[in-house]
Design an enzyme around this catalytic site. Structure first.
Site, PDB file in Angstrom:
ATOM      1  N   ASP A 107     -15.740 -27.744 -10.951  1.00  0.00           N
ATOM      2  CA  ASP A 107     -17.168 -27.442 -10.819  1.00  0.00           C
ATOM      3  C   ASP A 107     -17.429 -26.974  -9.380  1.00  0.00           C
ATOM      4  OD1 ASP A 107     -19.903 -27.426 -10.549  1.00  0.00           O
ATOM      5  OD2 ASP A 107     -20.214 -29.228 -11.762  1.00  0.00           O
ATOM      6  N   HIS A 118     -10.352 -10.528  10.818  1.00  0.00           N
ATOM      7  CA  HIS A 118     -11.333 -10.265   9.763  1.00  0.00           C
ATOM      8  C   HIS A 118     -11.570  -8.766   9.594  1.00  0.00           C
ATOM      9  CE1 HIS A 118     -12.116 -14.519   9.499  1.00  0.00           C
ATOM     10  NE2 HIS A 118     -12.893 -14.288   8.465  1.00  0.00           N
ATOM     11  N   GLU A 121     -12.899 -13.253  -0.020  1.00  0.00           N
ATOM     12  CA  GLU A 121     -12.619 -13.174   1.418  1.00  0.00           C
ATOM     13  C   GLU A 121     -11.108 -13.017   1.618  1.00  0.00           C
ATOM     14  OE1 GLU A 121     -13.389 -15.699   5.508  1.00  0.00           O
ATOM     15  OE2 GLU A 121     -14.259 -16.456   3.652  1.00  0.00           O
ATOM     16  N   LYS A 168     -23.237 -33.484  -5.775  1.00  0.00           N
ATOM     17  CA  LYS A 168     -23.591 -32.133  -5.312  1.00  0.00           C
ATOM     18  C   LYS A 168     -24.614 -32.126  -4.182  1.00  0.00           C
ATOM     19  CE  LYS A 168     -22.306 -30.615  -9.879  1.00  0.00           C
ATOM     20  NZ  LYS A 168     -22.654 -30.203 -11.210  1.00  0.00           N
TER      21      LYS A 168
END
Ligand code: ADP
Length: 353
Positions: free
Chosen positions: A239, A335, A31, A163
């Site tokens: 991670d 964007h 991005e 997670k």
């Protein structure tokens, strides 16, 4: 069975002036606008004298689930584990498998006859999941010898929580708990960020606080902390799946006279500078760029703590810039400008050209 690498573009934002030190921060992301926007946030922070951070807590967690014949028996063991008189004995067991793992606490909860034990420990410069799991195994072996009717159902019982978004992480913290703040001068808000203190404070209240409350958010009281966390995690060999709780963040914006006080509070930044993906060449280079690779012999744990502060500082820059773009109505325009590049700058595309 490694077969190769997937390439991700890396950009550098900064300098980020944090606690009096300038950092060039690598971000791995597809991005493009994210890098440009975070860089603008860094600029506004620098021109206002920099950001500062404070680390409140540093502890990785693992919570096994164990079962007893009755709830009464499970409660007996819970009281045993929570009795301060037993802590030294339990920590001796826990700490014996690593030079760095040091037990800090055991938080227990019960569901019927099942007992959940949330072990928290410091892990030096490692993110620490392996280290904490080894310590937990030692203690489970010991408890089993004292209470033979205990059944270990799983070394992880999700009360950790790894997670997954969870209230226990948001309230108790997991990994590094960091607060980062800055005072942005009113004139910088207008010149660099193209908006006003008043508009930013109102947007923050209605979007990051009230809007997230209406959405029933858990730890998501921010504009896009996970954008910055993920990009930094990928660049530095963390991670990426731990982005879930590492991105828990509440962003506060308040008027400070004519200026803007901005802070991010992040209770679960899970990072390491040794072990795991930090050893790979590109990821090592990114850690080196930040000056936090590996460990400092004289102060184990300080590099990983520093990396957590940098994550929070960069999130601060990202929040400042995106909130400004939304307040000024520039989000879509920027964007379209920065995210529509089809240019591939990777080595394989250069060969093909
Ligand atoms: P994790 O626990 O994050 O999954 P590892 O299992 O790879 O990571 O553990 C880190 C390894 O690095 C351990 O073997 C530990 O002894 C070693 N190590 C060396 N220096 C340090 C340090 N400063 N802090 C933590 N671990 C270290």
């Amino acid at each position: 069975m490694p077969v190769g690498y997937v390439q991700i573009p890396v950009g550098i934002v900064g300098p980020l002036l944090l606690d009096g030190v300038e950092y060039s921060v690598p971000m791995a992301t597809t991005e493009g606008c994210l890098v440009a926007s975070t860089n603008r946030g860094c600029k506004a922070i620098n021109l206002s004298g920099g950001a500062s951070s404070v680390l409140l807590k540093d502890a990785m967690t693992r919570a096994p689930v164990v079962r007893f014949p009755s709830a009464r028996r499970a409660a007996l063991v819970m009281f045993y584990l929570q009795d301060p008189a037993n802590f030294e004995r339990l920590s001796l067991m826990f700490n014996k498998s690593s030079r760095f793992a040091r037990l800090q606490s055991i938080k227990c909860t019960i569901a019927g006859r099942n007992l959940y034990l949330r072990f928290s420990c410091s892990t030096g410069d490692a993110m620490g999941m392996n280290m904490v799991s080894k310590g937990v195994q030692n203690v489970l072996d010991f408890i089993k010898s004292e209470f033979p009717d205990m059944d270990v159902i799983g070394i992880s019982g999700n009360y950790c929580s790894d997670k997954k978004a969870s209230a226990v992480n948001w309230i108790e913290g997991r990994g590094k708990h960091v607060v980062c703040e800055a005072v942005i001068k009113g004139e910088i808000v207008e010149k660099v960020l193209k908006t006003s203190v008043e508009a930013l404070v109102e947007l923050n209240m209605l979007k990051n606080l009230a809007g997230s409350a209406m959405a029933g958010s858990l730890g998501g009281f921010n504009a896009h902390a996970s954008n910055i966390v993920s990009a930094l995690f990928i660049a530095t060999g963390q991670d990426p799946a731990q982005n879930v709780e590492s991105s828990h963040c509440i962003t506060m914006l308040l008027a400070d006279g004519d200026d803007l006080h901005i802070s991010v509070t992040m209770p679960c930044i899970e990072v390491g500078t040794v072990g795991g993906g930090t050893q790979l060449a590109s990821q090592s280079a990114c850690l080196n760029l930040l000056g936090v690779k590996g460990s400092k012999k004289e102060a184990p744990g300080s590099n990983a703590q520093q990396l957590a502060r940098i994550v929070a500082g960069t999130v601060l820059a990202g929040e400042l810039s995106l909130m400004s773009a939304i307040a000024a109505g520039q989000l879509v325009k920027s964007h379209m400008k920065y995210n529509r590049s089809s240019r591939d700058i990777g080595p394989s595309s250069q060969v093909n050209r």
